[in-house]
Write a protein that holds these residues in place. Structure first.
Motif, PDB file in Angstrom:
ATOM      1  N   PRO A  88     -11.855  33.341  19.239  1.00  0.00           N
ATOM      2  CA  PRO A  88     -13.277  33.553  19.521  1.00  0.00           C
ATOM      3  C   PRO A  88     -14.108  32.307  19.260  1.00  0.00           C
ATOM      4  N   GLY A  89     -15.127  32.122  20.069  1.00  0.00           N
ATOM      5  CA  GLY A  89     -16.036  31.006  19.882  1.00  0.00           C
ATOM      6  C   GLY A  89     -16.302  30.272  21.178  1.00  0.00           C
ATOM      7  N   ILE A  90     -17.564  29.946  21.427  1.00  0.00           N
ATOM      8  CA  ILE A  90     -17.932  29.271  22.669  1.00  0.00           C
ATOM      9  C   ILE A  90     -17.251  27.912  22.821  1.00  0.00           C
ATOM     10  N   PRO A  91     -17.212  27.058  21.777  1.00  0.00           N
ATOM     11  CA  PRO A  91     -16.545  25.763  21.991  1.00  0.00           C
ATOM     12  C   PRO A  91     -15.058  25.912  22.291  1.00  0.00           C
ATOM     13  N   LEU A 210     -18.234  24.296  15.325  1.00  0.00           N
ATOM     14  CA  LEU A 210     -19.469  25.019  15.655  1.00  0.00           C
ATOM     15  C   LEU A 210     -19.118  26.320  16.378  1.00  0.00           C
ATOM     16  N   GLN A 211     -18.208  27.068  15.798  1.00  0.00           N
ATOM     17  CA  GLN A 211     -17.588  28.212  16.469  1.00  0.00           C
ATOM     18  C   GLN A 211     -18.603  29.264  16.907  1.00  0.00           C
ATOM     19  N   PHE A 212     -19.520  29.630  16.029  1.00  0.00           N
ATOM     20  CA  PHE A 212     -20.482  30.689  16.344  1.00  0.00           C
ATOM     21  C   PHE A 212     -21.932  30.234  16.237  1.00  0.00           C
ATOM     22  N   THR A 213     -22.154  28.981  15.887  1.00  0.00           N
ATOM     23  CA  THR A 213     -23.522  28.534  15.614  1.00  0.00           C
ATOM     24  C   THR A 213     -24.292  28.160  16.865  1.00  0.00           C
ATOM     25  N   GLY A 214     -23.573  27.841  17.950  1.00  0.00           N
ATOM     26  CA  GLY A 214     -24.221  27.194  19.080  1.00  0.00           C
ATOM     27  C   GLY A 214     -24.311  25.703  18.812  1.00  0.00           C
ATOM     28  N   GLY A 215     -24.706  24.950  19.841  1.00  0.00           N
ATOM     29  CA  GLY A 215     -24.934  23.533  19.667  1.00  0.00           C
ATOM     30  C   GLY A 215     -23.767  22.638  20.001  1.00  0.00           C
ATOM     31  N   SER A 216     -22.612  23.187  20.391  1.00  0.00           N
ATOM     32  CA  SER A 216     -21.468  22.323  20.681  1.00  0.00           C
ATOM     33  C   SER A 216     -21.691  21.499  21.949  1.00  0.00           C
ATOM     34  N   TYR A 332     -24.167  33.261  17.837  1.00  0.00           N
ATOM     35  CA  TYR A 332     -23.297  33.792  18.879  1.00  0.00           C
ATOM     36  C   TYR A 332     -22.190  34.699  18.358  1.00  0.00           C
ATOM     37  N   VAL A 333     -22.395  35.252  17.174  1.00  0.00           N
ATOM     38  CA  VAL A 333     -21.422  36.237  16.678  1.00  0.00           C
ATOM     39  C   VAL A 333     -21.495  37.507  17.532  1.00  0.00           C
ATOM     40  N   LYS A 334     -22.715  37.885  17.934  1.00  0.00           N
ATOM     41  CA  LYS A 334     -22.924  39.104  18.710  1.00  0.00           C
ATOM     42  C   LYS A 334     -23.262  38.736  20.150  1.00  0.00           C
TER      43      LYS A 334
END
Length: 338
Positions: A88-91, A210-216, A332-334
């Protein structure tokens, strides 16, 4: 013996060479939005000497969008590939897209978000920006579209304010590019073209810390600039974002501003940019507080735009202060929207 990174392509080659372009999007549990995005791909113009390949990276424990994707396999102006990224994670999902783009032989990789649709001439315009210049990382405007569900009065107020805020950002980007200030126009993945040289030769990736924080994607931009990469803007390459109704609240605007501010400050500290971090606390923070008062006083004139700006600004201040005490963003956890 290590091989030196290749140089950017000469302009005369960029202008005419055949290109394989991977158009990618990451998705997680938003099948209706993904369906609208794929539907907009179906209407895309394909520029001359461009072979498009479409890629969906699903970020989930199991594939949930198989039926939606299968429905468009024969409707797009190029093959459609789907892969599952279970970490899981956007990056993580974005990096998986880079890996797949490389395997597909991409010259360019493009990203849009799964809650967006693209204009029919979007691909033509953003590729033309690459062909006609020397930039290797290029962004473009995002404009908002109203959700299909009816909005309450307060939701409509927030939506109107966001539309004005996005229009202001778009105009500012154009002005800065005209002024030769490309470094002040951050290129992020909601409308993004990347020359694969940056990935292949310069080793650029999205920061998975930056798995769930955003900003990658913002950090990718800064890393590219630090390596001397020229960045650009394609003002006519338009994408449209559909805002989920649950984001059309003032508390959400505050939370988003807070978490983005906390992430930005945390990255400055992590990268050892102490002067910049100190400036943002000792100088920018008091100025932002003063600006907050001025925004509040101007509300009778600025109305919805001022109201959204007020809560975003308050979030910025809170983000800086809470990050000082160790609170990291979990933006971005949810997943929101469907």
């Amino acid at each position: 013996m290590s091989q030196s990174p290749s140089a950017p392509l000469p302009a005369e080659i960029r202008a005419t060479r055949p290109l394989t372009v991977v158009v990618a999007a990451c998705t997680r549990r938003r099948p209706k939005m993904l369906e609208r995005l794929l539907g907009s791909y179906a209407a895309l113009e394909v520029p001359e000497n461009v072979t498009p390949i479409f890629l969906v990276v699903e970020n989930d424990e199991t594939a949930r969008s198989t039926e939606v994707i299968a429905a468009f396999e024969d409707k797009l102006p190029g093959p459609l590939h789907a892969v599952l990224e279970t970490v899981p994670g956007i990056p993580m999902a974005r990096n998986r897209g880079l890996v797949e783009a490389a395997a597909l032989g991409a010259d360019l990789v493009l990203y849009v978000d799964d809650d967006e649709t693209v204009a029919p001439d979007w691909l033509t315009e953003i590729v033309a920006a690459w062909r006609g210049g020397t930039a290797e990382l290029i962004g473009g405007p995002v404009r908002l579209t109203e959700p299909q569900a009816p909005l309450s009065g307060p939701q409509k107020t927030v939506f109107d304010g966001m539309v004005k805020r996005f229009a202001t950002k778009e105009a500012r980007a154009v002005d800065r590019m005209k002024a030769g200030q490309a470094d002040r126009v951050t290129v992020v993945t909601n409308n993004w073209l990347c020359d694969m040289r940056l990935v292949r030769d310069l080793g650029l990736r999205f920061d998975e810390a930056l798995q769930f924080t955003g900003g990658s994607d913002t950090k990718f931009f800064r890393d590219a600039r630090a390596k001397g990469v020229e960045t650009g803007w394609a003002p006519a390459a338009i994408v449209y974002e559909t805002v989920p109704p649950e984001r059309l609240t003032l508390p959400y605007q505050y939370t988003r501003g807070r978490d983005q501010s906390a992430t930005s400050f945390g990255q400055k500290v992590a990268e050892g940019k102490w002067a910049s971090a100190a400036t943002s606390i000792l100088i920018l923070l008091p100025l932002k507080a003063l600006s907050l008062v001025l925004i509040a006083l101007s509300l009778p004139v600025t109305r919805s735009y001022g109201l959204v700006s007020l809560f975003r600004q308050a979030g910025w201040i809170a983000g800086r202060l809470t990050r000082l005490f160790g609170r990291a963003s979990k933006l971005y956890v949810k997943t929101t929207g469907n």
